[in-house]
Design a protein around this motif. Structure first.
Motif, PDB file in Angstrom:
ATOM      1  N   VAL A  44       0.862  -1.175   0.000  1.00 60.13           N
ATOM      2  CA  VAL A  44       0.000   0.000   0.000  1.00 60.13           C
ATOM      3  C   VAL A  44       0.901   1.227   0.000  1.00 60.13           C
ATOM      4  CG1 VAL A  44      -1.792   1.288   1.219  1.00 60.13           C
ATOM      5  CG2 VAL A  44      -1.794  -1.207   1.290  1.00 60.13           C
ATOM      6  N   ALA A  45       0.725   2.100  -0.985  1.00 60.64           N
ATOM      7  CA  ALA A  45       1.465   3.361  -1.058  1.00 60.64           C
ATOM      8  C   ALA A  45       0.510   4.479  -0.636  1.00 60.64           C
ATOM      9  CB  ALA A  45       1.965   3.600  -2.476  1.00 60.64           C
ATOM     10  N   VAL A  46       0.972   5.329   0.273  1.00 57.48           N
ATOM     11  CA  VAL A  46       0.141   6.424   0.772  1.00 57.48           C
ATOM     12  C   VAL A  46       1.044   7.623   1.055  1.00 57.48           C
ATOM     13  CG1 VAL A  46       0.323   5.645   3.168  1.00 57.48           C
ATOM     14  CG2 VAL A  46      -1.602   7.059   2.493  1.00 57.48           C
ATOM     15  N   GLY A  47       0.465   8.795   0.974  1.00 53.58           N
ATOM     16  CA  GLY A  47       1.211  10.003   1.322  1.00 53.58           C
ATOM     17  C   GLY A  47       1.546  10.835   0.107  1.00 53.58           C
ATOM     18  N   GLY A  48       2.242  11.908   0.363  1.00 52.02           N
ATOM     19  CA  GLY A  48       2.541  12.827  -0.724  1.00 52.02           C
ATOM     20  C   GLY A  48       1.246  13.452  -1.213  1.00 52.02           C
ATOM     21  N   ASP A  49       1.167  13.697  -2.502  1.00 50.10           N
ATOM     22  CA  ASP A  49      -0.023  14.337  -3.075  1.00 50.10           C
ATOM     23  C   ASP A  49      -0.837  13.384  -3.929  1.00 50.10           C
ATOM     24  OD1 ASP A  49       0.645  16.772  -1.923  1.00 50.10           O
ATOM     25  OD2 ASP A  49       1.948  17.318  -3.599  1.00 50.10           O
ATOM     26  N   THR A  50      -0.692  12.067  -3.717  1.00 51.73           N
ATOM     27  CA  THR A  50      -1.418  11.106  -4.537  1.00 51.73           C
ATOM     28  C   THR A  50      -2.410  10.311  -3.698  1.00 51.73           C
ATOM     29  OG1 THR A  50       0.261   9.404  -4.210  1.00 51.73           O
ATOM     30  CG2 THR A  50       0.549  10.853  -6.109  1.00 51.73           C
ATOM     31  N   ALA A  51      -3.406   9.750  -4.368  1.00 53.27           N
ATOM     32  CA  ALA A  51      -4.386   8.902  -3.686  1.00 53.27           C
ATOM     33  C   ALA A  51      -3.714   7.597  -3.289  1.00 53.27           C
ATOM     34  CB  ALA A  51      -5.560   8.621  -4.623  1.00 53.27           C
ATOM     35  N   PRO A  52      -4.190   6.948  -2.232  1.00 49.22           N
ATOM     36  CA  PRO A  52      -3.616   5.656  -1.835  1.00 49.22           C
ATOM     37  C   PRO A  52      -3.704   4.643  -2.982  1.00 49.22           C
ATOM     38  CG  PRO A  52      -5.129   6.462  -0.159  1.00 49.22           C
ATOM     39  CD  PRO A  52      -5.268   7.366  -1.338  1.00 49.22           C
ATOM     40  N   GLU A  53      -2.684   3.834  -3.113  1.00 50.99           N
ATOM     41  CA  GLU A  53      -2.654   2.827  -4.173  1.00 50.99           C
ATOM     42  C   GLU A  53      -2.290   1.477  -3.554  1.00 50.99           C
ATOM     43  OE1 GLU A  53      -0.164   1.838  -8.220  1.00 50.99           O
ATOM     44  OE2 GLU A  53      -0.270   3.907  -7.532  1.00 50.99           O
ATOM     45  N   THR A  54      -3.096   0.463  -3.841  1.00 49.77           N
ATOM     46  CA  THR A  54      -2.891  -0.862  -3.282  1.00 49.77           C
ATOM     47  C   THR A  54      -2.634  -1.862  -4.398  1.00 49.77           C
ATOM     48  OG1 THR A  54      -4.420  -0.364  -1.487  1.00 49.77           O
ATOM     49  CG2 THR A  54      -3.932  -2.679  -1.872  1.00 49.77           C
ATOM     50  N   THR A  55      -1.654  -2.716  -4.190  1.00 43.89           N
ATOM     51  CA  THR A  55      -1.393  -3.831  -5.092  1.00 43.89           C
ATOM     52  C   THR A  55      -1.301  -5.079  -4.238  1.00 43.89           C
ATOM     53  OG1 THR A  55      -0.122  -2.379  -6.547  1.00 43.89           O
ATOM     54  CG2 THR A  55       0.167  -4.750  -6.851  1.00 43.89           C
ATOM     55  N   ALA A  56      -2.008  -6.132  -4.645  1.00 48.43           N
ATOM     56  CA  ALA A  56      -2.003  -7.379  -3.878  1.00 48.43           C
ATOM     57  C   ALA A  56      -1.829  -8.558  -4.818  1.00 48.43           C
ATOM     58  CB  ALA A  56      -3.295  -7.513  -3.085  1.00 48.43           C
ATOM     59  N   TRP A  57      -1.218  -9.614  -4.301  1.00 53.10           N
ATOM     60  CA  TRP A  57      -0.980 -10.819  -5.081  1.00 53.10           C
ATOM     61  C   TRP A  57      -1.376 -12.045  -4.274  1.00 53.10           C
ATOM     62  CZ3 TRP A  57       2.629  -7.050  -4.106  1.00 53.10           C
ATOM     63  CH2 TRP A  57       3.081  -6.297  -5.199  1.00 53.10           C
ATOM     64  N   LEU A  58      -1.946 -13.034  -4.942  1.00 55.33           N
ATOM     65  CA  LEU A  58      -2.133 -14.366  -4.385  1.00 55.33           C
ATOM     66  C   LEU A  58      -1.197 -15.274  -5.164  1.00 55.33           C
ATOM     67  CD1 LEU A  58      -6.006 -14.663  -4.001  1.00 55.33           C
ATOM     68  CD2 LEU A  58      -4.307 -14.406  -2.196  1.00 55.33           C
ATOM     69  N   LEU A  59      -0.426 -16.087  -4.466  1.00 61.40           N
ATOM     70  CA  LEU A  59       0.581 -16.923  -5.103  1.00 61.40           C
ATOM     71  C   LEU A  59       0.342 -18.390  -4.813  1.00 61.40           C
ATOM     72  CD1 LEU A  59       3.492 -14.701  -3.829  1.00 61.40           C
ATOM     73  CD2 LEU A  59       2.575 -14.684  -6.137  1.00 61.40           C
ATOM     74  N   ASP A  60       0.716 -19.227  -5.736  1.00 62.41           N
ATOM     75  CA  ASP A  60       0.666 -20.669  -5.514  1.00 62.41           C
ATOM     76  C   ASP A  60       2.015 -21.066  -4.926  1.00 62.41           C
ATOM     77  OD1 ASP A  60       0.613 -23.407  -5.549  1.00 62.41           O
ATOM     78  OD2 ASP A  60       0.074 -23.577  -7.658  1.00 62.41           O
ATOM     79  N   PRO A  61       2.049 -21.493  -3.659  1.00 58.50           N
ATOM     80  CA  PRO A  61       3.338 -21.813  -3.047  1.00 58.50           C
ATOM     81  C   PRO A  61       3.917 -23.139  -3.532  1.00 58.50           C
ATOM     82  CG  PRO A  61       1.570 -22.286  -1.513  1.00 58.50           C
ATOM     83  CD  PRO A  61       0.942 -21.646  -2.730  1.00 58.50           C
ATOM     84  N   GLY A  62       3.135 -23.910  -4.290  1.00 61.16           N
ATOM     85  CA  GLY A  62       3.639 -25.175  -4.810  1.00 61.16           C
ATOM     86  C   GLY A  62       3.605 -26.311  -3.801  1.00 61.16           C
ATOM     87  N   ILE A  63       3.047 -26.052  -2.624  1.00 57.72           N
ATOM     88  CA  ILE A  63       2.904 -27.097  -1.603  1.00 57.72           C
ATOM     89  C   ILE A  63       1.531 -26.942  -0.966  1.00 57.72           C
ATOM     90  CG2 ILE A  63       5.388 -27.221  -1.083  1.00 57.72           C
ATOM     91  CD1 ILE A  63       4.771 -25.607   1.497  1.00 57.72           C
ATOM     92  N   GLU A  64       1.117 -27.955  -0.220  1.00 58.26           N
ATOM     93  CA  GLU A  64      -0.141 -27.876   0.524  1.00 58.26           C
ATOM     94  C   GLU A  64      -0.030 -26.758   1.562  1.00 58.26           C
ATOM     95  OE1 GLU A  64      -3.984 -29.356   1.511  1.00 58.26           O
ATOM     96  OE2 GLU A  64      -2.660 -30.158  -0.027  1.00 58.26           O
ATOM     97  N   ILE A  65      -1.055 -25.931   1.649  1.00 58.37           N
ATOM     98  CA  ILE A  65      -1.060 -24.861   2.653  1.00 58.37           C
ATOM     99  C   ILE A  65      -1.581 -25.450   3.953  1.00 58.37           C
ATOM    100  CG2 ILE A  65      -1.998 -22.613   3.305  1.00 58.37           C
ATOM    101  CD1 ILE A  65      -2.223 -22.002   0.298  1.00 58.37           C
ATOM    102  N   PRO A  66      -0.791 -25.404   5.022  1.00 55.45           N
ATOM    103  CA  PRO A  66      -1.239 -25.980   6.297  1.00 55.45           C
ATOM    104  C   PRO A  66      -2.482 -25.275   6.811  1.00 55.45           C
ATOM    105  CG  PRO A  66       1.081 -25.343   6.392  1.00 55.45           C
ATOM    106  CD  PRO A  66       0.528 -24.821   5.107  1.00 55.45           C
ATOM    107  N   LEU A  67      -3.310 -26.024   7.531  1.00 54.13           N
ATOM    108  CA  LEU A  67      -4.480 -25.426   8.149  1.00 54.13           C
ATOM    109  C   LEU A  67      -4.047 -24.436   9.206  1.00 54.13           C
ATOM    110  CD1 LEU A  67      -6.785 -28.518   8.599  1.00 54.13           C
ATOM    111  CD2 LEU A  67      -6.994 -26.702   6.910  1.00 54.13           C
ATOM    112  N   ALA A  68      -4.869 -23.402   9.373  1.00 53.49           N
ATOM    113  CA  ALA A  68      -4.587 -22.413  10.408  1.00 53.49           C
ATOM    114  C   ALA A  68      -4.738 -23.074  11.779  1.00 53.49           C
ATOM    115  CB  ALA A  68      -5.556 -21.242  10.271  1.00 53.49           C
ATOM    116  N   PRO A  69      -3.996 -22.603  12.781  1.00 52.47           N
ATOM    117  CA  PRO A  69      -4.065 -23.232  14.099  1.00 52.47           C
ATOM    118  C   PRO A  69      -5.387 -23.011  14.833  1.00 52.47           C
ATOM    119  CG  PRO A  69      -2.656 -21.312  14.159  1.00 52.47           C
ATOM    120  CD  PRO A  69      -3.029 -21.541  12.728  1.00 52.47           C
ATOM    121  N   ASP A  70      -6.231 -22.089  14.357  1.00 43.36           N
ATOM    122  CA  ASP A  70      -7.512 -21.874  15.014  1.00 43.36           C
ATOM    123  C   ASP A  70      -8.637 -22.395  14.112  1.00 43.36           C
ATOM    124  OD1 ASP A  70      -8.816 -19.155  13.719  1.00 43.36           O
ATOM    125  OD2 ASP A  70      -6.647 -19.217  13.619  1.00 43.36           O
ATOM    126  N   PRO A  71      -9.796 -22.656  14.669  1.00 40.81           N
ATOM    127  CA  PRO A  71     -10.859 -23.309  13.907  1.00 40.81           C
ATOM    128  C   PRO A  71     -11.688 -22.393  13.014  1.00 40.81           C
ATOM    129  CG  PRO A  71     -11.563 -22.982  16.167  1.00 40.81           C
ATOM    130  CD  PRO A  71     -10.121 -22.511  16.071  1.00 40.81           C
TER     131      PRO A  71
END
Length: 139
Positions: A44-71
């Motif tokens: 997220v870029a913010v500040g100066g004289d420009t509007a906030p700009e967001t860039t996001a990525w979802l990536l394939d890690p190439g392995i099984e993603i472990p379950l989160a420790p909470d339910p």
């Protein structure tokens, strides 16, 4: 010169607080930096004289993603709620609030002065935005 004196000099000269800022976050498959793989990243870029700009990525890690420790369900259409806490200069609070609202669904910012009274603490409860959040409602 101490770190506090250098910080105060930078603030007094306007070198940092009014300029652009960049926030970077990653989500990984685990806590071990030697073996964890990145599955999501955001900038997220913010500040100066420009509007906030967001860039996001979802990536394939190439392995099984472990379950989160909470339910709680993850990525099944239900929001994943988390807290964001920031300490900033009073002048930056509005820009930071706008940038976070652009990147996440946030509640109203709770603001408190820092103990020294020189800065502001911002507390948000947020969850991930979904693509449909940015779509106009069709009537």
């Amino acid at each position: 010169m101490t770190d506090a004196e250098r910080h105060n000099d930078a603030v007094a000269s306007g070198a940092w607080p009014g300029g652009p800022m960049l926030a970077f976050d990653v989500e990984t498959t685990g806590l071990d930096p030697e073996s964890a793989r990145i599955v999501a990243a955001a900038v997220v870029a913010v500040g100066g004289d420009t509007a906030p700009e967001t860039t996001a990525w979802l990536l394939d890690p190439g392995i099984e993603i472990p379950l989160a420790p909470d339910p709680r369900p993850r990525h099944r259409g239900e929001p994943v709620t988390f807290d964001i806490r920031i300490i900033c200069d009073d002048r930056d609070a509005d820009a930071i609030t706008r940038a976070l609202a652009e990147a996440f669904r946030t509640g109203t910012a709770r603001t408190y002065p820092t103990r020294d009274g020189m800065r502001t603490r911002l507390y948000f409860t947020a969850d991930l935005k979904r693509p449909e959040d940015d779509q106009p409602n069709a009537c």
